[in-house]
Design a protein around this motif. Structure first.
Motif, PDB file in Angstrom:
ATOM      1  N   LEU A 265       1.019  -1.118  -0.097  1.00  0.00           N
ATOM      2  CA  LEU A 265       0.112  -0.019  -0.270  1.00  0.00           C
ATOM      3  C   LEU A 265       0.968   1.373   0.088  1.00  0.00           C
ATOM      4  O   LEU A 265       1.810   1.347   1.032  1.00  0.00           O
ATOM      5  N   GLU A 266       0.529   2.103  -1.022  1.00  0.00           N
ATOM      6  CA  GLU A 266       1.537   3.210  -1.108  1.00  0.00           C
ATOM      7  C   GLU A 266       0.554   4.628  -1.163  1.00  0.00           C
ATOM      8  O   GLU A 266      -0.169   4.718  -1.784  1.00  0.00           O
ATOM      9  N   PRO A 267       0.699   5.366   0.163  1.00  0.00           N
ATOM     10  CA  PRO A 267      -0.331   6.474   0.339  1.00  0.00           C
ATOM     11  C   PRO A 267      -0.257   7.497  -0.725  1.00  0.00           C
ATOM     12  O   PRO A 267       1.124   7.630  -1.344  1.00  0.00           O
ATOM     13  N   THR A 268      -1.481   8.156  -0.960  1.00  0.00           N
ATOM     14  CA  THR A 268      -1.151   9.592  -1.675  1.00  0.00           C
ATOM     15  C   THR A 268      -0.660  10.545  -0.599  1.00  0.00           C
ATOM     16  O   THR A 268      -1.242  10.612   0.439  1.00  0.00           O
ATOM     17  N   VAL A 269       0.487  11.076  -0.762  1.00  0.00           N
ATOM     18  CA  VAL A 269       1.099  11.906   0.036  1.00  0.00           C
ATOM     19  C   VAL A 269       1.000  13.522  -0.456  1.00  0.00           C
ATOM     20  O   VAL A 269       1.224  13.849  -1.571  1.00  0.00           O
ATOM     21  N   PHE A 270       0.280  14.374   0.497  1.00  0.00           N
ATOM     22  CA  PHE A 270       0.132  15.926   0.049  1.00  0.00           C
ATOM     23  C   PHE A 270       1.255  16.453   0.751  1.00  0.00           C
ATOM     24  O   PHE A 270       1.347  16.611   2.166  1.00  0.00           O
ATOM     25  N   GLU A 271       2.048  17.306   0.074  1.00  0.00           N
ATOM     26  CA  GLU A 271       3.211  18.105   0.583  1.00  0.00           C
ATOM     27  C   GLU A 271       3.262  19.353   0.156  1.00  0.00           C
ATOM     28  O   GLU A 271       2.756  19.775  -0.754  1.00  0.00           O
ATOM     29  N   ASP A 272       3.742  20.322   1.224  1.00  0.00           N
ATOM     30  CA  ASP A 272       3.853  21.706   0.704  1.00  0.00           C
ATOM     31  C   ASP A 272       5.059  22.385   1.518  1.00  0.00           C
ATOM     32  O   ASP A 272       5.601  21.335   2.503  1.00  0.00           O
TER      33      ASP A 272
END
Length: 182
Positions: free
Chosen positions: A14-21
């Motif tokens: 499982l590879e999560p969707t990562v939200f970066e800023d």
């Protein structure tokens, strides 16, 4: 979330969707409904475990048997490990086969390991904190395992043998040949 079934049926990366800023990142590390969609059944996790280890530590290969068999959802929250699952489900087409995947704080991957698998990991970073959910409580009388250096399984732990740190219990664990002939 990206989901990849390994060559071992029911064992998923499982590879999560990562939200970066500029502030950092956010990702969903667990969602019961999404996992149910992937697995086709609703897992009920009843126990969380965490361990911290140094470079060279090899833990495993362990499992719980019978009514205390455990499925696990594993991930790393510090460092990096090689995580290994070995299929020992009776009558499985992939009995005795294994998968190894790098789990790290950087790649944020997780591995879902169904019941009926041996499991272990090796620490390939200076330190690693390993976290996992189990769908059944631990029961000492239901422990089973195989020596992580078993020749038949021939697992590449990605650590030189002279740098491995293995517990006495794991060093003295049975061979895979003995395990499968029980």
């Amino acid at each position: 979330m990206k989901v990849t079934e390994t060559k071992l049926k029911g064992c998923f990366i499982l590879e999560p969707t990562v939200f970066e800023d500029s502030r950092g990142y956010f990702f969903e590390s667990y969602n019961e409904n999404k996992l149910e969609e992937i697995l086709g059944y609703k897992p009920t996790f009843v126990q969380d475990n965490q361990s911290r280890s140094s470079y060279g530590v090899v833990r495993g290969l362990h499992m719980q048997t019978g009514e205390y068999a455990q499925a696990k959802l594993v991930r790393v929250i510090e460092g990096s490990v090689i995580d290994v699952a070995v299929d020992v489900r009776p009558n499985s087409e992939t009995y005795g086969e294994s998968v190894a995947i790098e789990l790290s704080v950087d790649n944020k991957k997780q591995l879902f390991i169904p019941r009926g698998f041996l499991h272990g990991f090796s620490v390939i970073s200076e330190k690693a904190t390993f976290f996992y959910k189990c769908d059944n409580n631990y029961n000492k009388a239901s422990e089973d395992g195989v020596n992580p250096l078993d020749d038949e399984l021939n697992i590449d732990w990605q650590i030189a043998i002279n740098q491995m740190i293995i517990s006495e219990k794991d060093q003295e664990a049975q061979s895979f040949s003995t395990f499968k002939n029980k």
